[in-house]
Design an enzyme around this catalytic site. Structure first.
Site, short mmCIF file in Angstrom:
data_model
loop_
_atom_site.label_atom_id
_atom_site.label_comp_id
_atom_site.label_asym_id
_atom_site.label_seq_id
_atom_site.Cartn_x
_atom_site.Cartn_y
_atom_site.Cartn_z
CE LYS A 39 -0.25 -0.45 5.00
NZ LYS A 39 -1.03 -1.01 6.10
CE1 TYR A 249 11.96 32.51 0.95
CE2 TYR A 249 11.89 30.12 1.18
CZ TYR A 249 11.68 31.27 0.42
OH TYR A 249 11.20 31.16 -0.84
CG MET A 297 8.29 23.85 -1.91
SD MET A 297 7.20 24.88 -2.83
CE MET A 297 5.65 24.50 -2.40
C1 LIG Z 1 -0.16 -1.78 6.93
C2 LIG Z 1 -0.63 -3.10 7.37
C3 LIG Z 1 0.27 -4.15 7.56
C4 LIG Z 1 1.77 -3.97 7.53
O1 LIG Z 1 2.17 -3.38 8.74
P1 LIG Z 1 3.70 -3.05 9.10
O2 LIG Z 1 3.65 -2.57 10.49
O3 LIG Z 1 4.13 -1.97 8.15
O4 LIG Z 1 4.47 -4.28 8.91
C5 LIG Z 1 -0.25 -5.40 7.84
N1 LIG Z 1 -1.58 -5.60 7.97
C6 LIG Z 1 -2.47 -4.59 7.83
C7 LIG Z 1 -3.91 -4.88 8.01
C8 LIG Z 1 -2.03 -3.31 7.57
O5 LIG Z 1 -2.92 -2.31 7.46
#
Ligand SMILES: *Cc1c(COP(=O)(O)O)cnc(C)c1O
Length: 347
Positions: A39, A249, A297
């Site tokens: 993800k 800045y 930035m």
């Molecule tokens: C993001 C996620 C993971 C992975 O978690 P980590 O702590 O990054 O290893 C596993 N299971 C679910 C449901 C998640 O949302």
């Protein structure tokens, strides 16, 4: 079309380290198989950069959060190996799951209903055993909407796996209780940190994310998990400033001596937040180069006193060993990875 020149910003991905991290986590998962959380663009490192490596070293299950992430993932792996953690909130999302073959994770009675009304079929089910984030409550396991699901993997997620906490054992207990009341193909509980809690937490599939990409979620991973992401930026300009000259800045830095400084093409738009503070440094061939004044930035100015050989166009590196970078910046290891900007060319 004119050919785009190479970017002055890059994120070097150590593919061998990424593969070695997955193998180490798969080994630590015992008889369970390690999947991969992909993800948020593989935690900011890039799906196209990381997913082929994870697939080729043996990962067979991939966790997305959003449906919008699915098309890019499907360019690399079969749809049935993709699990979408946020689940089907609307009929359109359920239809998209059917059309693509990506498997939804059901997180609520509402989602169970949406999925069944779209025609149902194989899904995963997330049970909330104590994190109170996403998932059905254990009491709802007996609900007809849940009992009628065709559950491939029954999952839950640990709240405190990166700590020594009684919550872990309590969640494990609740998860096993729920498993007795449902029919399913397999079980999955552990994220990166959860894998290190021991074989009792691994079940059939583990779901590492952070540790794949170099995060040290627990002490057990020190010396086992290697850094994967190396942000690098080109020096745009060298300049000589006099004692008393001020930089950037709000003129936040004042030179106390004549000095050589350099302008680096990296700023908060790329993920180098001002939280890094006045002790932040860049590296060049072992030399530590202090950042001077405020990060802007798109640029930051560094002290070149210890790198007389550094030329305009050369690349400097931002130290990104995650535990140290987290201490330095006050950001979490997750944040450090996911905020790396899209202007860095993943390579
Ligand atoms: C993001 C996620 C993971 C992975 O978690 P980590 O702590 O990054 O290893 C596993 N299971 C679910 C449901 C998640 O949302």
């Amino acid at each position: 079309m004119a050919e785009l020149p190479a970017s002055t910003l890059r994120l070097r991905i150590d593919h061998a380290a990424l593969a070695a991290n997955w193998r180490a986590l798969d080994r630590m998962s015992g008889r369970a198989k390690a999947g991969a959380a992909v993800k948020a663009e593989c935690y900011g490192l890039g799906v196209d950069a990381c997913l082929p490596t994870l697939r080729d070293c043996g990962a067979q299950r991939f966790y997305a959060a959003h449906w919008s992430e699915v098309p890019q993932i499907l360019a690399h792996v079969p749809a049935a190996s993709v699990r979408v953690l946020h689940g089907p909130l609307t009929p359109a999302e359920a239809q998209y799951a059917r059309d693509t073959g990506a498997v939804p994770v059901i997180n609520s009675l509402h989602q169970a209903q949406v999925w069944q009304e779209s025609g149902g079929g194989v899904c995963d089910l997330m049970i909330d055993t104590g994190i109170n984030r996403l998932g059905i409550s254990p009491d709802d396991c007996s609900d007809p909407a849940i009992q009628s699901l065709e559950i491939d993997c029954l999952m839950s997620h640990l709240a405190c796996a990166d700590e020594e906490s009684g919550t872990n054992a309590a969640q494990l207990r609740r998860f096993k209780q729920c498993a007795q009341t449902l029919e399913f193909g397999s079980l999955s509980l552990a994220n990166s940190a959860g894998i290190a809690l021991g074989r009792g937490y691994s079940f059939d599939w583990t779901r590492p994310g952070l540790a794949l990409y170099g995060g040290i979620a627990r002490r057990e991973y020190e010396g086992v998990i290697a850094q994967v992401a190396f942000p690098q930026a080109a020096l745009l300009q060298r300049r000589r400033i006099s004692a008393g000259a001020r930089i950037g800045y709000n003129a936040a830095f004042t030179a106390t001596r004549d000095m050589e400084v350099g302008v680096v093409s990296l700023g908060y738009a790329d993920g180098l937040l001002r939280l890094w503070g006045p002790l932040a440094q860049m590296r060049y061939q072992g030399a530590k180069l202090d950042m001077l004044g405020k990060i802007s930035m798109d640029m930051v100015v560094i002290d070149l006193t210890h790198a007389p050989q550094l030329r305009e166009g050369d690349f400097v590196e931002l130290p990104y060993a995650l535990p140290e970078a987290a201490r330095q910046s006050a950001l979490s290891q997750y944040e450090l990875l996911t905020l790396l900007g899209t202007r860095l060319t993943r390579m």
